[in-house]
Design a protein around this motif. Structure first.
Motif, PDB file in Angstrom:
ATOM      1  N   ILE A   6     -21.831 -33.836 -17.278  1.00 45.19           N
ATOM      2  CA  ILE A   6     -21.208 -32.923 -17.296  1.00 45.19           C
ATOM      3  C   ILE A   6     -20.636 -32.477 -16.274  1.00 45.19           C
ATOM      4  O   ILE A   6     -21.488 -33.238 -15.028  1.00 45.19           O
ATOM      5  CB  ILE A   6     -22.031 -31.904 -17.845  1.00 45.19           C
ATOM      6  CG1 ILE A   6     -22.461 -32.309 -19.146  1.00 45.19           C
ATOM      7  CG2 ILE A   6     -21.343 -30.278 -17.775  1.00 45.19           C
ATOM      8  CD1 ILE A   6     -23.072 -30.447 -19.767  1.00 45.19           C
ATOM      9  N   ARG A   9     -17.908 -27.987 -14.557  1.00 43.68           N
ATOM     10  CA  ARG A   9     -18.357 -27.074 -14.665  1.00 43.68           C
ATOM     11  C   ARG A   9     -19.906 -26.954 -14.103  1.00 43.68           C
ATOM     12  O   ARG A   9     -20.294 -27.574 -14.010  1.00 43.68           O
ATOM     13  CB  ARG A   9     -18.024 -26.101 -16.488  1.00 43.68           C
ATOM     14  CG  ARG A   9     -19.028 -26.845 -17.493  1.00 43.68           C
ATOM     15  CD  ARG A   9     -19.172 -26.259 -18.426  1.00 43.68           C
ATOM     16  NE  ARG A   9     -19.441 -26.750 -19.670  1.00 43.68           N
ATOM     17  CZ  ARG A   9     -20.972 -27.151 -19.609  1.00 43.68           C
ATOM     18  NH1 ARG A   9     -21.607 -26.897 -19.117  1.00 43.68           N
ATOM     19  NH2 ARG A   9     -21.300 -28.044 -20.799  1.00 43.68           N
ATOM     20  N   VAL A  17     -30.089 -31.615 -11.350  1.00 42.72           N
ATOM     21  CA  VAL A  17     -30.373 -32.498 -10.386  1.00 42.72           C
ATOM     22  C   VAL A  17     -30.871 -32.215  -8.732  1.00 42.72           C
ATOM     23  O   VAL A  17     -30.178 -31.742  -8.220  1.00 42.72           O
ATOM     24  CB  VAL A  17     -30.665 -34.625 -10.243  1.00 42.72           C
ATOM     25  CG1 VAL A  17     -29.081 -33.818  -9.343  1.00 42.72           C
ATOM     26  CG2 VAL A  17     -31.632 -35.075 -10.482  1.00 42.72           C
ATOM     27  N   LYS A  43     -17.064 -29.481  -4.795  1.00 45.63           N
ATOM     28  CA  LYS A  43     -17.845 -30.735  -5.630  1.00 45.63           C
ATOM     29  C   LYS A  43     -18.964 -30.968  -5.163  1.00 45.63           C
ATOM     30  O   LYS A  43     -19.821 -31.698  -5.566  1.00 45.63           O
ATOM     31  CB  LYS A  43     -17.122 -31.540  -5.418  1.00 45.63           C
ATOM     32  CG  LYS A  43     -15.794 -31.782  -6.691  1.00 45.63           C
ATOM     33  CD  LYS A  43     -14.008 -32.659  -6.415  1.00 45.63           C
ATOM     34  CE  LYS A  43     -13.538 -31.943  -7.392  1.00 45.63           C
ATOM     35  NZ  LYS A  43     -12.518 -32.597  -7.232  1.00 45.63           N
ATOM     36  N   GLY A  45     -21.834 -29.236  -5.439  1.00 40.99           N
ATOM     37  CA  GLY A  45     -22.760 -27.747  -6.211  1.00 40.99           C
ATOM     38  C   GLY A  45     -23.448 -26.637  -5.898  1.00 40.99           C
ATOM     39  O   GLY A  45     -24.284 -26.583  -6.255  1.00 40.99           O
ATOM     40  N   LYS A  46     -21.943 -25.739  -4.767  1.00 42.58           N
ATOM     41  CA  LYS A  46     -22.908 -24.558  -4.820  1.00 42.58           C
ATOM     42  C   LYS A  46     -22.502 -23.647  -5.932  1.00 42.58           C
ATOM     43  O   LYS A  46     -23.131 -22.801  -5.969  1.00 42.58           O
ATOM     44  CB  LYS A  46     -21.049 -24.422  -4.051  1.00 42.58           C
ATOM     45  CG  LYS A  46     -21.380 -24.365  -2.258  1.00 42.58           C
ATOM     46  CD  LYS A  46     -20.205 -24.337  -1.318  1.00 42.58           C
ATOM     47  CE  LYS A  46     -19.097 -24.294  -2.171  1.00 42.58           C
ATOM     48  NZ  LYS A  46     -18.371 -25.624  -2.709  1.00 42.58           N
ATOM     49  N   THR A  47     -21.476 -23.817  -6.521  1.00 40.51           N
ATOM     50  CA  THR A  47     -21.774 -22.975  -8.145  1.00 40.51           C
ATOM     51  C   THR A  47     -22.845 -22.748  -8.541  1.00 40.51           C
ATOM     52  O   THR A  47     -23.465 -21.913  -9.204  1.00 40.51           O
ATOM     53  CB  THR A  47     -19.928 -23.021  -8.132  1.00 40.51           C
ATOM     54  OG1 THR A  47     -19.369 -22.932  -7.726  1.00 40.51           O
ATOM     55  CG2 THR A  47     -20.415 -22.107  -9.802  1.00 40.51           C
ATOM     56  N   SER A  48     -23.446 -24.118  -9.041  1.00 39.30           N
ATOM     57  CA  SER A  48     -24.299 -24.706 -10.013  1.00 39.30           C
ATOM     58  C   SER A  48     -25.475 -24.092  -8.859  1.00 39.30           C
ATOM     59  O   SER A  48     -26.704 -23.596 -10.018  1.00 39.30           O
ATOM     60  CB  SER A  48     -24.168 -26.088 -10.150  1.00 39.30           C
ATOM     61  OG  SER A  48     -23.247 -26.821 -10.532  1.00 39.30           O
ATOM     62  N   GLN A 261     -21.439 -37.633 -12.259  1.00 42.05           N
ATOM     63  CA  GLN A 261     -21.375 -36.974 -13.229  1.00 42.05           C
ATOM     64  C   GLN A 261     -19.895 -37.273 -13.819  1.00 42.05           C
ATOM     65  O   GLN A 261     -20.073 -37.740 -15.054  1.00 42.05           O
ATOM     66  CB  GLN A 261     -21.077 -35.715 -13.290  1.00 42.05           C
ATOM     67  CG  GLN A 261     -22.621 -34.904 -12.579  1.00 42.05           C
ATOM     68  CD  GLN A 261     -23.557 -34.057 -14.004  1.00 42.05           C
ATOM     69  OE1 GLN A 261     -23.439 -34.639 -14.990  1.00 42.05           O
ATOM     70  NE2 GLN A 261     -24.255 -33.618 -13.845  1.00 42.05           N
TER      71      GLN A 261
HETATM   72  N1  LIG Z   1     -27.534 -30.422  -8.894  1.00 41.33           N
HETATM   73  C1  LIG Z   1     -26.813 -30.871  -9.228  1.00 41.33           C
HETATM   74  N2  LIG Z   1     -26.955 -31.849  -9.988  1.00 41.33           N
HETATM   75  C2  LIG Z   1     -26.323 -32.729 -11.084  1.00 41.33           C
HETATM   76  N3  LIG Z   1     -24.882 -32.068 -11.007  1.00 41.33           N
HETATM   77  C3  LIG Z   1     -24.953 -31.709 -10.372  1.00 41.33           C
HETATM   78  C4  LIG Z   1     -25.784 -30.815  -8.893  1.00 41.33           C
HETATM   79  N4  LIG Z   1     -23.979 -29.951  -8.396  1.00 41.33           N
HETATM   80  C5  LIG Z   1     -23.479 -30.327  -8.867  1.00 41.33           C
HETATM   81  N5  LIG Z   1     -22.906 -31.532 -10.299  1.00 41.33           N
HETATM   82  C6  LIG Z   1     -21.816 -31.686 -10.917  1.00 41.33           C
HETATM   83  O1  LIG Z   1     -20.981 -31.466  -9.698  1.00 41.33           O
HETATM   84  C7  LIG Z   1     -20.236 -30.926 -10.262  1.00 41.33           C
HETATM   85  C8  LIG Z   1     -19.374 -29.703  -9.002  1.00 41.33           C
HETATM   86  O2  LIG Z   1     -20.565 -28.555  -9.112  1.00 41.33           O
HETATM   87  P1  LIG Z   1     -19.827 -27.127  -8.589  1.00 41.33           P
HETATM   88  O3  LIG Z   1     -21.009 -26.829  -8.375  1.00 41.33           O
HETATM   89  O4  LIG Z   1     -18.763 -26.741  -9.379  1.00 41.33           O
HETATM   90  O5  LIG Z   1     -19.852 -27.783  -6.873  1.00 41.33           O
HETATM   91  P2  LIG Z   1     -18.855 -26.552  -5.843  1.00 41.33           P
HETATM   92  O6  LIG Z   1     -18.761 -25.133  -6.962  1.00 41.33           O
HETATM   93  O7  LIG Z   1     -19.482 -26.606  -5.308  1.00 41.33           O
HETATM   94  O8  LIG Z   1     -17.432 -27.516  -6.065  1.00 41.33           O
HETATM   95  C9  LIG Z   1     -20.808 -29.806 -11.584  1.00 41.33           C
HETATM   96  O9  LIG Z   1     -19.419 -30.461 -12.584  1.00 41.33           O
HETATM   97  C10 LIG Z   1     -21.802 -31.391 -12.543  1.00 41.33           C
HETATM   98  O10 LIG Z   1     -21.016 -32.490 -13.273  1.00 41.33           O
END
Ligand SMILES: Nc1ncnc2c1ncn2[C@@H]1O[C@H](COP(=O)(O)OP(=O)(O)O)[C@@H](O)[C@H]1O
Ligand SMILES: [Mg+2]
Length: 373
Positions: A6, A9, A17, A43, A45-48, A261
């Motif tokens: 994915i 988002r 992970v 990208k 992974g902050k929002t995640s 991803q």
């Molecule tokens: N811990 C994680 N494990 C797996 N995939 C992740 C993780 N963090 C981010 N991703 C991947 O990276 C993409 C971007 O993450 P996001 O949290 O939107 O980053 P940011 O907010 O830093 O721009 C997500 O859509 C997902 O595909």
């Protein structure tokens, strides 16, 4: 079979992970009332991570509220967003909220109603006593008042916080800071993706937010972890991937989970039973880069400076380039270290570079194949 990869988002649950240490540092700090600045390039992974942390924090009985400043284009919109998300998180009935409204605000007189989807809607009106500044202060104080009343901790994440500088920068920062500093029951996360702006807001002595929050930088995830993640996901979804292909994707991605991803999402579709290097290469060349190419062409055509273009071509074509070295300056016909420095600053400002590297790996790959050297 469902595609197990994915992107585009925030991810959570089985799609998320690693980040164990960051997660425990983040949750422990916030629960103790420590505010956090969470920085990384886009990208990473902050929002995640924020959404994942929210899961844990809610288990610890904190109320978590996410506010994205990317879409808010005015002070009024920020105030409305804060009020709307706070009341929706903390009130289940509009009647109860209606009865308490008087006590919750000083100058705002919001109207509440039920939206089609059952959410509580708020109308702020633009004629608050004391003008927009007082209205924003009133909205910003709402979470603290609610937290006290409900005897709970509230966590608020302002995502893409650097956007505040594009509104009414310094003035807004002053209002935020002077209001938030009195809050004892609310912890804040300020997340941001633009290094220079985040450093300016939180790192410059004269700025209102100087030393207000603990800095956390989200770093790349290790290749090993990503490789295992890729292999596992393929196997669990009934397909397989060769070891060298998984290792190549992890390495290409430079530890940024988004690229893993995105590439794997496309590779998975192209794979019958087992993905190999041939499929990965085809996928990048025939699928991913072509789908992004028209956007990249637009970006490229907007770069007017020849020095900036040459620098990007240099970085894309060299392994770990020392961009200020005489050798590369001659090879790519850059003018001087001073000119390189100027181009680096401009490209950082435009969001195309982060530090001395190109921010978007697909853009870098596109530059490399389009302008091979
Ligand atoms: N811990 C994680 N494990 C797996 N995939 C992740 C993780 N963090 C981010 N991703 C991947 O990276 C993409 C971007 O993450 P996001 O949290 O939107 O980053 P940011 O907010 O830093 O721009 C997500 O859509 C997902 O595909
Ligand atoms: Mg984000």
């Amino acid at each position: 079979m469902k595609n197990p990869f994915i992107f585009g988002r925030a991810v959570a649950g089985e799609h998320f992970v690693d980040r164990e240490e960051e997660l425990s540092e983040l949750t422990a700090s916030l629960l103790s009332g420590q505010h956090i600045v969470l920085f990384s390039p886009r990208k990473m992974g902050k929002t995640s991570l924020i959404k994942r942390a929210f899961g844990e924090l809610e288990d610890a009985d904190a109320l978590c509220i996410y506010i994205d400043l990317w879409q808010t284009t005015s002070t009024h919109a920020i105030a409305k967003e804060i009020v709307g998300s706070v009341v929706n998180k903390t009130y289940t009935s509009a009647e109860k909220l209606g009865r308490e409204l008087k006590d919750l605000f000083r100058s705002l007189r919001p109207k509440v109603y039920i939206e089609m989807d059952g959410q509580i809607g708020v109308e702020l009106g633009r004629e608050a006593v004391g003008g927009m500044e007082e209205a924003l202060r009133d909205a910003l104080d709402l979470p603290e008042r609610v937290a006290k009343r409900k005897e709970t901790r509230i966590i608020i994440a302002f995502d893409e916080f650097q956007e505040i500088t594009h509104l009414n920068g310094l003035q807004l920062e002053k209002i935020f800071r002077s209001t938030l500093q009195h809050h004892e029951n609310v912890s804040y996360i300020f997340a941001g993706s633009e290094r220079s702006l985040i450093n300016m807001i939180f790192g410059e002595k004269e700025r209102p937010f100087y030393r207000f929050a603990k800095q956390m930088e989200l770093n790349p995830i290790s290749d090993d972890v990503l490789e295992r993640f890729i292999t596992d996901k393929f196997i669990r979804s009934g397909k397989e991937i060769d070891r060298d292909a998984a290792a190549w994707i992890a390495e290409f991605s430079g530890g940024v989970p988004y690229y893993v991803q995105h590439i794997c999402h496309e590779v998975w579709y192209m794979t019958g039973r087992t993905a190999d290097m041939g499929i990965v290469e085809r996928c990048l060349k025939e699928q991913i880069l072509p789908s992004l190419s028209s956007g990249f062409q637009t970006i490229w055509s907007r770069i007017r400076s020849r020095e900036q273009r040459k620098l990007l071509i240099c970085i894309a074509n060299e392994d770990q380039p020392r961009i200020y070295s005489q050798k590369l300056i001659e090879k790519y016909e850059l003018k001087s270290p001073g000119h390189v420095g100027k181009a680096v600053r401009a490209l950082n400002g435009a969001g195309l570079m982060d530090g001395n590297g190109i921010e978007d790996l697909f853009f870098e790959e596109w530059v490399r194949v389009t302008f091979s050297f």
